[in-house]
Scaffold this active site. Sequence first.
Site, PDB file in Angstrom:
ATOM      1  N   TYR A  69      39.055 -20.844 -40.046  1.00  0.00           N
ATOM      2  CA  TYR A  69      38.732 -19.415 -40.122  1.00  0.00           C
ATOM      3  C   TYR A  69      38.496 -18.964 -41.564  1.00  0.00           C
ATOM      4  O   TYR A  69      37.668 -18.088 -41.820  1.00  0.00           O
ATOM      5  CB  TYR A  69      39.807 -18.566 -39.426  1.00  0.00           C
ATOM      6  CG  TYR A  69      39.547 -18.506 -37.937  1.00  0.00           C
ATOM      7  CD1 TYR A  69      38.600 -17.633 -37.421  1.00  0.00           C
ATOM      8  CD2 TYR A  69      40.188 -19.371 -37.055  1.00  0.00           C
ATOM      9  CE1 TYR A  69      38.313 -17.604 -36.068  1.00  0.00           C
ATOM     10  CE2 TYR A  69      39.908 -19.347 -35.699  1.00  0.00           C
ATOM     11  CZ  TYR A  69      38.963 -18.454 -35.214  1.00  0.00           C
ATOM     12  OH  TYR A  69      38.665 -18.435 -33.875  1.00  0.00           O
ATOM     13  N   GLN A 103      30.253  -8.277 -29.634  1.00  0.00           N
ATOM     14  CA  GLN A 103      31.163  -9.415 -29.476  1.00  0.00           C
ATOM     15  C   GLN A 103      31.368 -10.094 -30.828  1.00  0.00           C
ATOM     16  O   GLN A 103      32.165 -11.015 -30.949  1.00  0.00           O
ATOM     17  CB  GLN A 103      30.554 -10.440 -28.515  1.00  0.00           C
ATOM     18  CG  GLN A 103      30.424  -9.973 -27.095  1.00  0.00           C
ATOM     19  CD  GLN A 103      29.677 -11.019 -26.259  1.00  0.00           C
ATOM     20  OE1 GLN A 103      30.151 -12.123 -26.030  1.00  0.00           O
ATOM     21  NE2 GLN A 103      28.492 -10.670 -25.818  1.00  0.00           N
ATOM     22  N   ASN A 104      30.592  -9.669 -31.820  1.00  0.00           N
ATOM     23  CA  ASN A 104      30.652 -10.347 -33.121  1.00  0.00           C
ATOM     24  C   ASN A 104      31.849  -9.870 -33.935  1.00  0.00           C
ATOM     25  O   ASN A 104      32.229  -8.700 -33.860  1.00  0.00           O
ATOM     26  CB  ASN A 104      29.347 -10.108 -33.889  1.00  0.00           C
ATOM     27  CG  ASN A 104      28.155 -10.665 -33.135  1.00  0.00           C
ATOM     28  OD1 ASN A 104      28.326 -11.517 -32.262  1.00  0.00           O
ATOM     29  ND2 ASN A 104      26.970 -10.193 -33.446  1.00  0.00           N
ATOM     30  N   VAL A 105      32.392 -10.770 -34.707  1.00  0.00           N
ATOM     31  CA  VAL A 105      33.588 -10.450 -35.495  1.00  0.00           C
ATOM     32  C   VAL A 105      33.236 -10.310 -36.977  1.00  0.00           C
ATOM     33  O   VAL A 105      34.118 -10.222 -37.820  1.00  0.00           O
ATOM     34  CB  VAL A 105      34.665 -11.552 -35.304  1.00  0.00           C
ATOM     35  CG1 VAL A 105      35.128 -11.624 -33.845  1.00  0.00           C
ATOM     36  CG2 VAL A 105      34.174 -12.931 -35.770  1.00  0.00           C
ATOM     37  N   ASP A 106      31.912 -10.275 -37.284  1.00  0.00           N
ATOM     38  CA  ASP A 106      31.487 -10.364 -38.680  1.00  0.00           C
ATOM     39  C   ASP A 106      31.379  -9.025 -39.414  1.00  0.00           C
ATOM     40  O   ASP A 106      31.212  -8.999 -40.639  1.00  0.00           O
ATOM     41  CB  ASP A 106      30.157 -11.124 -38.774  1.00  0.00           C
ATOM     42  CG  ASP A 106      29.054 -10.540 -37.887  1.00  0.00           C
ATOM     43  OD1 ASP A 106      28.957  -9.308 -37.784  1.00  0.00           O
ATOM     44  OD2 ASP A 106      28.281 -11.336 -37.306  1.00  0.00           O
ATOM     45  N   HIS A 121      35.776  -8.241 -29.609  1.00  0.00           N
ATOM     46  CA  HIS A 121      36.424  -9.525 -29.897  1.00  0.00           C
ATOM     47  C   HIS A 121      37.160  -9.505 -31.243  1.00  0.00           C
ATOM     48  O   HIS A 121      37.454 -10.553 -31.806  1.00  0.00           O
ATOM     49  CB  HIS A 121      35.407 -10.673 -29.866  1.00  0.00           C
ATOM     50  CG  HIS A 121      34.947 -11.011 -28.465  1.00  0.00           C
ATOM     51  ND1 HIS A 121      33.918 -11.877 -28.199  1.00  0.00           N
ATOM     52  CD2 HIS A 121      35.394 -10.599 -27.257  1.00  0.00           C
ATOM     53  CE1 HIS A 121      33.743 -11.979 -26.881  1.00  0.00           C
ATOM     54  NE2 HIS A 121      34.619 -11.204 -26.295  1.00  0.00           N
ATOM     55  N   GLY A 194      20.885 -10.622 -28.246  1.00  0.00           N
ATOM     56  CA  GLY A 194      21.426 -11.879 -28.751  1.00  0.00           C
ATOM     57  C   GLY A 194      22.725 -12.343 -28.142  1.00  0.00           C
ATOM     58  O   GLY A 194      23.600 -12.834 -28.847  1.00  0.00           O
ATOM     59  N   ALA A 238      15.947 -11.036 -32.900  1.00  0.00           N
ATOM     60  CA  ALA A 238      16.358  -9.641 -33.112  1.00  0.00           C
ATOM     61  C   ALA A 238      15.756  -9.040 -34.381  1.00  0.00           C
ATOM     62  O   ALA A 238      15.345  -7.885 -34.387  1.00  0.00           O
ATOM     63  CB  ALA A 238      17.888  -9.575 -33.172  1.00  0.00           C
TER      64      ALA A 238
HETATM   65  N1  APR Z   1      17.867 -13.035 -32.090  1.00  0.00           N
HETATM   66  C1  APR Z   1      18.417 -12.717 -30.890  1.00  0.00           C
HETATM   67  N2  APR Z   1      19.078 -13.606 -30.129  1.00  0.00           N
HETATM   68  C2  APR Z   1      19.200 -14.860 -30.595  1.00  0.00           C
HETATM   69  C3  APR Z   1      18.672 -15.265 -31.827  1.00  0.00           C
HETATM   70  C4  APR Z   1      17.980 -14.285 -32.589  1.00  0.00           C
HETATM   71  N3  APR Z   1      17.430 -14.568 -33.776  1.00  0.00           N
HETATM   72  N4  APR Z   1      18.962 -16.577 -32.015  1.00  0.00           N
HETATM   73  C5  APR Z   1      19.662 -16.972 -30.939  1.00  0.00           C
HETATM   74  N5  APR Z   1      19.805 -15.941 -30.065  1.00  0.00           N
HETATM   75  C6  APR Z   1      20.499 -15.919 -28.774  1.00  0.00           C
HETATM   76  C7  APR Z   1      20.600 -17.261 -28.078  1.00  0.00           C
HETATM   77  O1  APR Z   1      19.422 -17.550 -27.346  1.00  0.00           O
HETATM   78  C8  APR Z   1      21.820 -17.035 -27.179  1.00  0.00           C
HETATM   79  O2  APR Z   1      21.433 -16.459 -25.944  1.00  0.00           O
HETATM   80  O3  APR Z   1      21.823 -15.529 -29.012  1.00  0.00           O
HETATM   81  C9  APR Z   1      22.650 -16.033 -27.959  1.00  0.00           C
HETATM   82  C10 APR Z   1      23.906 -16.595 -28.595  1.00  0.00           C
HETATM   83  O4  APR Z   1      24.756 -17.051 -27.572  1.00  0.00           O
HETATM   84  P1  APR Z   1      26.295 -17.421 -27.827  1.00  0.00           P
HETATM   85  O5  APR Z   1      26.403 -18.319 -29.013  1.00  0.00           O
HETATM   86  O6  APR Z   1      26.853 -17.874 -26.528  1.00  0.00           O
HETATM   87  O7  APR Z   1      26.925 -16.042 -28.290  1.00  0.00           O
HETATM   88  P2  APR Z   1      27.604 -14.846 -27.482  1.00  0.00           P
HETATM   89  O8  APR Z   1      26.859 -14.527 -26.238  1.00  0.00           O
HETATM   90  O9  APR Z   1      27.851 -13.798 -28.492  1.00  0.00           O
HETATM   91  O10 APR Z   1      28.989 -15.446 -26.992  1.00  0.00           O
HETATM   92  C11 APR Z   1      29.789 -16.114 -27.885  1.00  0.00           C
HETATM   93  O11 APR Z   1      32.055 -16.404 -27.596  1.00  0.00           O
HETATM   94  O12 APR Z   1      33.378 -17.543 -28.944  1.00  0.00           O
HETATM   95  C12 APR Z   1      33.141 -16.333 -28.433  1.00  0.00           C
HETATM   96  O13 APR Z   1      33.721 -14.347 -29.485  1.00  0.00           O
HETATM   97  C13 APR Z   1      32.837 -15.414 -29.554  1.00  0.00           C
HETATM   98  O14 APR Z   1      31.384 -13.568 -29.360  1.00  0.00           O
HETATM   99  C14 APR Z   1      31.435 -14.949 -29.309  1.00  0.00           C
HETATM  100  C15 APR Z   1      31.118 -15.449 -27.943  1.00  0.00           C
END
Ligand code: APR
Length: 257
Positions: A69, A103-106, A121, A194, A238
């Site tokens: 982390y 869902q992003n933690v950033d 999250h 995304g 995006a």
């Molecule tokens: N613009 C938009 N979407 C995009 C881009 C982009 N430039 N690049 C990739 N993606 C899409 C991918 O096609 C995918 O559908 O973003 C998505 C990312 O998927 P995940 O990695 O599964 O992310 P997320 O849906 O946020 O779930 C992951 O799990 O570990 C936990 O908390 C953590 O929030 C996180 C979640």
Amino acid sequence: MTPEGLARAAEILARAERVVVSSGAGMSKESGIPTFRDAMEGLWANFDPQELATEQGFRRDPRRVWGWYAWRRQRIAEARPNAGHFAVAEMATVIPSLAVVTQNVDGLHTDAGSADVIEVHGSIRRVKCLDRGHLFSGDLPPYEDGEEQDPPACPVCGSPLRPDVVWFGEMLPVAAVERAWSLAGRCDAMLLIGTSGTVWPAAELPLVARRAGARIIEVNPVPSELTHAADVFLQGPAGQVVPTLLDEIRRRKLLGG
Ligand code: APR
């Protein structure tokens, strides 16, 4: 993204009074932040997410989990919001009510200027102690790229500090969830950006909105698990699609609808 899709999405959003933007890891991809799965790379490639993102894994090997982390926190600290984040923040100036559920933690939506951000999250920028959840606001020890590191001790109770993010198997923060679900249940439109739609309960949010009659617009370079529920799918990254969509909403608003 087709011109027809763009026009339809812009029309929906230009007329909407209440909009929820729901974002996932893809939102931050163009800021150089690896998604959770992509982040299992380099030095960390051989570890199982269950080991790095669960309380059990942390208790078993705090040096490794804290180190992982600390490495992610460092990368995120160097990252800047991308054009997609800025366009989401700007969108709130043309739509009467707009909230961001991420869902992003950033923290990049906030850095881009979005005022109403609900982090379901948690946030990697905050740390709290493992046993009692005391939030810690002091400086964290410097971090050497790739190293494992002992988590500092909570100054109040001495238990190890951990990131204030939601690990697998943990409850989502109650206040954030209540607000997110309530907003989803009474919005006119949801802009889904995304997310793969594979992590629950966050993946349920667009379904809640849809059941309540909202239109769903999705932005993703590839179809996701939620595309079936979208009224409009805008294919693309995006950082390109959201600014174009914002321009089109503005144009329609100027033309009076
Ligand atoms: N613009 C938009 N979407 C995009 C881009 C982009 N430039 N690049 C990739 N993606 C899409 C991918 O096609 C995918 O559908 O973003 C998505 C990312 O998927 P995940 O990695 O599964 O992310 P997320 O849906 O946020 O779930 C992951 O799990 O570990 C936990 O908390 C953590 O929030 C996180 C979640």
